[in-house]
Design a protein around this motif. Structure first.
Motif, short mmCIF file in Angstrom:
data_model
loop_
_atom_site.label_atom_id
_atom_site.label_comp_id
_atom_site.label_asym_id
_atom_site.label_seq_id
_atom_site.Cartn_x
_atom_site.Cartn_y
_atom_site.Cartn_z
N GLY A 1 42.54 45.17 36.36
CA GLY A 1 41.17 44.60 35.61
C GLY A 1 41.24 42.59 36.08
O GLY A 1 39.72 43.40 35.88
N ASP A 2 41.58 42.77 35.67
CA ASP A 2 41.44 41.22 35.24
C ASP A 2 40.90 40.20 37.50
O ASP A 2 41.15 40.70 37.90
CB ASP A 2 42.87 39.89 35.30
CG ASP A 2 42.10 38.43 35.32
OD1 ASP A 2 43.23 37.53 36.22
OD2 ASP A 2 40.77 38.69 34.48
N GLU A 3 39.58 39.47 36.45
CA GLU A 3 38.90 39.40 37.44
C GLU A 3 39.29 38.50 38.87
O GLU A 3 39.37 38.61 40.25
CB GLU A 3 37.29 38.70 37.90
CG GLU A 3 36.59 39.70 37.13
CD GLU A 3 35.29 40.06 36.42
OE1 GLU A 3 35.15 38.91 36.35
OE2 GLU A 3 34.88 40.50 35.96
N PHE B 1 48.06 42.38 38.21
CA PHE B 1 49.77 41.74 38.07
C PHE B 1 50.63 42.30 37.60
O PHE B 1 50.30 43.59 36.68
CB PHE B 1 48.48 40.89 37.70
CG PHE B 1 49.77 39.71 36.76
CD1 PHE B 1 50.57 38.98 37.66
CD2 PHE B 1 50.05 40.03 35.63
CE1 PHE B 1 50.84 38.12 37.32
CE2 PHE B 1 51.28 38.54 34.71
CZ PHE B 1 51.49 38.14 36.10
N PHE B 2 51.84 42.18 38.10
CA PHE B 2 53.17 42.77 37.55
C PHE B 2 53.89 41.67 37.04
O PHE B 2 53.69 40.69 37.38
CB PHE B 2 53.70 42.92 38.67
CG PHE B 2 55.06 43.97 38.05
CD1 PHE B 2 54.61 45.40 37.38
CD2 PHE B 2 56.43 43.86 38.68
CE1 PHE B 2 55.98 45.79 37.13
CE2 PHE B 2 57.79 44.28 38.71
CZ PHE B 2 57.30 45.15 38.00
N VAL C 1 41.42 43.48 31.20
CA VAL C 1 42.70 44.08 31.34
C VAL C 1 43.49 45.15 30.81
O VAL C 1 43.37 45.56 29.77
CB VAL C 1 43.83 42.96 31.74
CG1 VAL C 1 43.71 41.72 32.80
CG2 VAL C 1 44.72 42.08 30.62
N ARG C 2 43.64 46.01 31.58
CA ARG C 2 44.72 46.78 30.96
C ARG C 2 45.85 47.30 31.64
O ARG C 2 45.96 46.76 32.69
CB ARG C 2 44.00 48.72 30.93
CG ARG C 2 43.76 48.85 32.09
CD ARG C 2 43.22 50.16 31.58
NE ARG C 2 42.39 50.60 33.52
CZ ARG C 2 42.98 51.43 33.82
NH1 ARG C 2 43.97 52.42 33.13
NH2 ARG C 2 42.12 51.80 35.36
#
Lengths: 116, 190
Positions: free
Chosen positions: B132-134, B139-140, B152-153
């Motif tokens: 979700g982050d633009e 991202f892990f 983000v989720r």
């Protein structure tokens, strides 16, 4: 120039498998030591066995059980020699390699030497 | 006292063969000594020619080592032994170089998976499988600074540790299998 390069890389491919067969076939005539094998094989040239590579090759064949080795005392005051002979496994492998080599050589010769 | 050319060459080869078991090393050196001795009996120049033909002591010795390191690694060495065995040949063979890079990549992925587990234990709030982050849509791992916000989720939730563990294990197993396969190929192509 590029043609020479192509030729030499093709030659090295060709030689890769030849060295092992040449060593095993030579040992089929009887026991021999490294320098003797080297001289016999390099005398006929072209086979891709060099002074630097023969001993590592012999070691690989020995480790994989294709040939067996024994040390003998120095002949009249010289250095002791390491003699190699085919093991039964090596004998087996050699006869199968011979068959494939003959089939391969025949087939290739028929094509390469054919005149149209 | 000056060393004879034979002793000088043999003792330099000996240094490079240090990793081999003693009986095998002695066997190789005795045969080399015997060879050079017989050459020296032929003539003075025959020995010189022979020493040149053998190559540098390092080159000569490496032909025994490359194979041996791989063979021993295959016969029960650790993953690191295998990787190092492949690395040893990476300078001289393209296949070994590509293989080394690929296996390293697998292990690196595995390491980051296990790293995420560690981060999750330290800071569970900020660690997750984020989307979700633009700036960085997927991202892990752990979000640094203030932690996650509403943009983000976390996809993984409480499954983060099992997922990371499974992925890490899978990468490890694949890396190991790949390095074994490469080692076998390298030995065969000799």
């Amino acid at each position: 120039m590029q043609d020479t390069e192509a030729l030499s890389s093709w030659k090295s491919q060709l030689r890769k498998g030849a060295a092992e067969l040449a060593v095993l076939a030579y040992l089929d005539r009887g026991e021999a030591y490294g320098l003797e094998i080297l001289q016999a094989i390099t005398a006929s040239g072209e086979l891709g066995v060099s002074e630097g590579s023969i001993y590592p090759l012999l070691k690989r064949l020995e480790k994989s059980g294709k040939i067996k080795a024994r040390w003998t005392d120095a002949p009249d005051g010289g250095a002791p020699r390491k003699y190699y002979a085919l093991s039964s496994e090596g004998q087996d492998l050699l006869s199968r390699m011979r068959d494939s080599w003959r089939a391969f050589a025949n087939a290739l010769t028929r094509i390469v030497e054919a005149k149209s | 006292m000056t060393q004879s050319p034979i002793d000088a060459y043999v003792s330099r080869v000996e240094r490079y063969l240090n990793d081999l078991p003693a009986p095998e090393r002695e066997d190789i050196l005795a045969e080399l000594r015997s060879h050079l001795y017989e050459r020296s009996q032929e003539s003075e120049t025959a020995l010189d020619v022979s020493l040149k033909a053998l190559g540098s002591p390092e080159e000569f010795a490496r032909q025994y080592l490359d194979d041996d390191v791989l063979r021993r690694a295959l016969a029960g060495g650790s993953p690191a032994d295998l990787l190092l065995g492949v690395l040893r040949q990476a300078t001289s063979r393209v296949g070994a170089f590509v293989g080394f890079a690929a296996v390293s990549l697998f292990y690196l992925f595995a390491l980051s998976c296990f790293g995420v587990i560690l981060l999750d234990l330290i800071n569970p709030e900020a660690t997750g499988l984020w989307v979700g982050d633009e700036m960085d849509p997927f991202f892990f791992g752990m979000i640094a600074g203030t932690g996650p916000d509403e943009t983000v989720r976390d996809l993984a939730g409480i499954w983060l540790i099992p997922i990371a563990l499974a992925a890490g294990t899978a990468f490890t197993v694949c890396g190991l299998a790949l390095s074994r396969w490469i080692a076998r190929r390298l030995l065969k192509s000799k």
